[in-house]
Design a protein around this motif. Structure first.
Motif, short mmCIF file in Angstrom:
data_model
loop_
_atom_site.label_atom_id
_atom_site.label_comp_id
_atom_site.label_asym_id
_atom_site.label_seq_id
_atom_site.Cartn_x
_atom_site.Cartn_y
_atom_site.Cartn_z
N LEU A 451 0.86 -1.19 0.00
CA LEU A 451 0.00 0.00 0.00
C LEU A 451 0.89 1.23 0.00
O LEU A 451 1.79 1.35 0.84
CB LEU A 451 -0.92 0.01 1.22
CG LEU A 451 -1.74 1.28 1.47
CD1 LEU A 451 -2.72 1.53 0.34
CD2 LEU A 451 -2.47 1.20 2.81
N ALA A 452 0.67 2.14 -0.95
CA ALA A 452 1.44 3.37 -1.06
C ALA A 452 0.50 4.54 -1.21
O ALA A 452 -0.54 4.44 -1.88
CB ALA A 452 2.40 3.31 -2.25
N VAL A 453 0.85 5.67 -0.58
CA VAL A 453 0.04 6.89 -0.61
C VAL A 453 0.95 8.04 -1.00
O VAL A 453 2.07 8.17 -0.47
CB VAL A 453 -0.63 7.15 0.74
CG1 VAL A 453 -1.49 8.42 0.69
CG2 VAL A 453 -1.49 5.96 1.15
N SER A 454 0.50 8.88 -1.90
CA SER A 454 1.28 10.03 -2.34
C SER A 454 1.17 11.18 -1.35
O SER A 454 0.35 11.16 -0.42
CB SER A 454 0.81 10.48 -3.72
OG SER A 454 -0.52 10.97 -3.65
N ASP A 455 1.99 12.20 -1.57
CA ASP A 455 1.96 13.39 -0.72
C ASP A 455 0.67 14.18 -0.96
O ASP A 455 0.07 14.10 -2.03
CB ASP A 455 3.17 14.27 -1.01
CG ASP A 455 4.47 13.58 -0.66
OD1 ASP A 455 4.45 12.71 0.24
OD2 ASP A 455 5.51 13.90 -1.29
N ARG A 466 -4.74 13.44 -4.07
CA ARG A 466 -3.91 12.55 -3.26
C ARG A 466 -4.24 11.12 -3.67
O ARG A 466 -5.40 10.68 -3.57
CB ARG A 466 -4.16 12.75 -1.78
CG ARG A 466 -3.12 12.02 -0.93
CD ARG A 466 -3.10 12.47 0.50
NE ARG A 466 -1.90 11.97 1.18
CZ ARG A 466 -1.64 12.17 2.47
NH1 ARG A 466 -2.49 12.86 3.22
NH2 ARG A 466 -0.52 11.70 3.00
N LEU A 467 -3.23 10.39 -4.11
CA LEU A 467 -3.42 9.08 -4.69
C LEU A 467 -2.97 8.00 -3.73
O LEU A 467 -2.10 8.20 -2.88
CB LEU A 467 -2.62 8.96 -6.00
CG LEU A 467 -2.78 10.10 -7.01
CD1 LEU A 467 -1.89 9.87 -8.20
CD2 LEU A 467 -4.23 10.25 -7.43
N CYS A 468 -3.56 6.82 -3.90
CA CYS A 468 -3.10 5.63 -3.20
C CYS A 468 -3.06 4.49 -4.21
O CYS A 468 -3.88 4.42 -5.13
CB CYS A 468 -4.00 5.27 -2.01
SG CYS A 468 -5.59 4.54 -2.46
#
Length: 573
Positions: A451-455, A466-468
């Motif tokens: 799981l990754a989330v952008s700034d 804001r993306l995930c």
């Protein structure tokens, strides 16, 4: 027929015929050479024939004298000036070495060069004779002018490979004049030709503009290679763990400076501090071993400038300060801890609240200051593997994203302060609130592996969302808008054996859409997004969001892909 040999005289020892020998040449890097090298043995002198008069034959033979013990051959002592020159070339300061023994010890630890060893082997017994072997340094045996002429004939790829052989080769092959000569021979683009590394350049650009773009690309690649080589030779090996290391985190600790925290399967958590004034690669030292997680695997780690939090397979969540080895808080959770993360609160503090996920699917929210459990996020049917808290709203509402083995992505919203009456909301065994998910998305057919989330959006970013991104074991990467849950792209590869294992967002001045071609293979084989900056905006321009995913493949081990998260195209492989 050969004539018969005369009988050997008792006073004359015939010389044995020289044995046939085979010569083996081995090129490699042997262990570190000692300060004193053994010179090759002197050649054996031919035995002189002794003429004995006839009168001496009648004399009785004398008793044989005992053989004198052979003294070991003298070792050549390396001059002090040569040792100091080698240490200076390696970037080490030898001014503190007052005695020759100290200088020799420091010289012996850094001298390590590729050598060519020539060994003569006797054919009759097929055993190597150590005394008949000799070795020499090919690079040092040639004059400096000859070495420069050799390096000038190498291609850029071979020249870059030569810089990773040893320190002496790195200093010689990393000369700017050598690389400037290769840059001067770079091909010019015609007026209507499109530079391959820079697809954003228009088709009618001049050769001067294309040459400038090529120079920027080449300079950026050289800078990246130089940093990698410097980091390789400036590394510091820390071998305090007895079993594999699971997590490594860096932080600027308040009152301690730059710090590194490591956690491993041996149940130990170590704190290393860096001395900025020390020689590169030697400044890291072990400062403290945190206690509290012995007997279990430490599988997750969270570090802030003021605190360290670790979770182990026994369900313990331990918190320490940098000034003490004993845990300030030891919290218990059902099941094994899989992830710990700091949760920001409405006051802007990033190390007061902690979220810990477990193999039972629950996510616990802890208050480290009070040592209590504020809430439990309950809804996953299987193990929760990833937790990513978002920034808290000014009204105190905290938003948390979690992913699980049950192939779901869930969003949770709750108040950091318990304002509900005891009977208004469900409570757990410790009296904490049981929070239900606000949103649940099921985009995968198998477990979510990453799981990754952008700034968050900012004026410096071109993307106002804001993306995930979630990586599934089914081989699909799903990019979603966090604010409204909209699916922006579904990224797949044409390899059935490729499974996405990790993902991360990063910012670059280039737009990833400019690097996307008709075929992912064609785009990745001829284009590589490199610029002369490290991701910051140039001349006030806004940066663009990229997505990097790492794939595990069956044949070649691994693959890295760069994506356009909004358009869904592959920019590079």
């Amino acid at each position: 027929p050969t004539a018969p040999r005369p009988p050997a005289s008792p006073l004359r020892t015939p010389a044995p015929p020289p044995p046939r020998r085979r010569i083996h040449v081995r090129v490699g890097t042997p262990p570190r050479e000692s300060v004193e090298t053994r010179p090759p043995p002197p050649p054996k002198e031919e035995e002189e024939e002794v003429e004995v008069e006839e009168e001496e034959e009648e004399a009785p033979p004398a008793a044989p004298e005992p053989a004198a013990p052979k003294s070991p051959p003298a070792r050549r002592r390396v001059p002090i000036r040569e040792m100091k020159a080698a240490l200076a070339a390696a970037g080490l300061d030898a001014s503190h070495c007052l005695e020759r023994e100290d200088l020799e010890a420091l010289y012996g630890t850094v001298v390590k060069r590729p050598r060519i060893e020539i060994t003569e082997e006797r054919e009759e017994d097929d055993v190597e004779d150590p005394s008949s072997s000799s070795s020499f340094d090919l690079f040092d045996s040639l004059p400096t002018e000859v070495n420069e002429l050799i390096l000038r004939e190498l291609s850029p790829r071979s020249l870059a490979a030569a810089t990773g052989v040893s320190r002496a080769w790195r200093d010689a092959a990393g000369d700017d004049e050598l690389w400037a000569a290769h840059l001067a021979r770079a091909p010019r683009f015609s007026k209507n030709a499109k530079p391959v590394p820079f697809p954003s350049t228009s088709a009618g650009s001049s050769s001067r503009r294309g040459r400038r773009a090529l120079m920027r690309t080449y300079a950026a690649a050289r800078e990246l290679s130089r940093r990698w080589r410097d980091g390789k030779y400036a590394r510091c090996d820390l071998r305090d763990h007895s079993r594999p290391v699971e997590r490594v985190e860096f932080a600027n600790a308040v009152g301690f400076g730059r710090a590194a925290v490591t956690a491993g399967w041996d149940g130990f958590v170590f704190l290393y501090l860096c001395d900025e004034n020390a020689v590169r690669g030697t400044g890291w030292r072990l400062a403290r071993r945190f206690k509290g997680c012995e007997g279990a695997w430490v599988v997750s780690l969270a570090v802030s400038p003021r605190a360290v939090v670790a979770g182990d397979t026994d369900g313990r969540v331990c918190a320490w300060t940098f000034g003490s080895s004993s845990p300030a808080r030891t919290l218990r959770q059902e099941g094994s801890v899989t992830k710990v993360r700091f949760v920001p609160n409405s006051a802007g503090e990033n190390d007061v609240l902690v979220a810990s996920a477990s193999t039972l699917g629950d996510v616990a929210i802890w208050d480290l200051a009070a040592g209590t459990r504020l809430a439990t996020l309950r809804g996953h049917a299987e193990a929760a593997w990833h937790v990513h808290p978002l920034a808290a709203a000014p009204d105190g509402i905290i938003t948390v994203l979690t992913s699980s083995r049950d192939s779901t992505l869930r969003m949770w919203r709750f108040d950091e302060v318990d304002r509900d009456a005891p009977l208004d909301v469900p409570r757990g065994e410790a009296g904490e609130r049981l929070i239900s998910p606000a949103s649940t998305w099921r985009d995968h057919d198998d477990a979510i592996l990453s799981l990754a989330v952008s700034d968050p959006p900012s004026p410096a970013r071109a993307c106002d969302r804001r993306l995930c991104a979630t990586c599934g074991a089914d081989g699909v990467v799903v990019v979603r808008d966090v604010s409204n849950g909209e699916v922006l792209s579904r990224l797949t590869v044409d390899r059935p054996d490729a499974a996405p294992m990790c993902a991360t967002f990063f910012e670059r001045p280039e737009d990833p859409a400019d690097f996307v071609g008709d075929s992912p293979v064609e785009a990745s084989s001829v284009r590589y997004p490199v610029s002369g900056v490290r991701g910051d905006a140039r001349d006030g321009a806004r940066t663009h969001t990229w997505l990097a995913t790492g794939y595990r493949t069956a044949n070649d081990g691994g693959e890295l892909r760069l994506w356009d998260p909004l358009g869904g195209g592959v920019a590079a492989v």
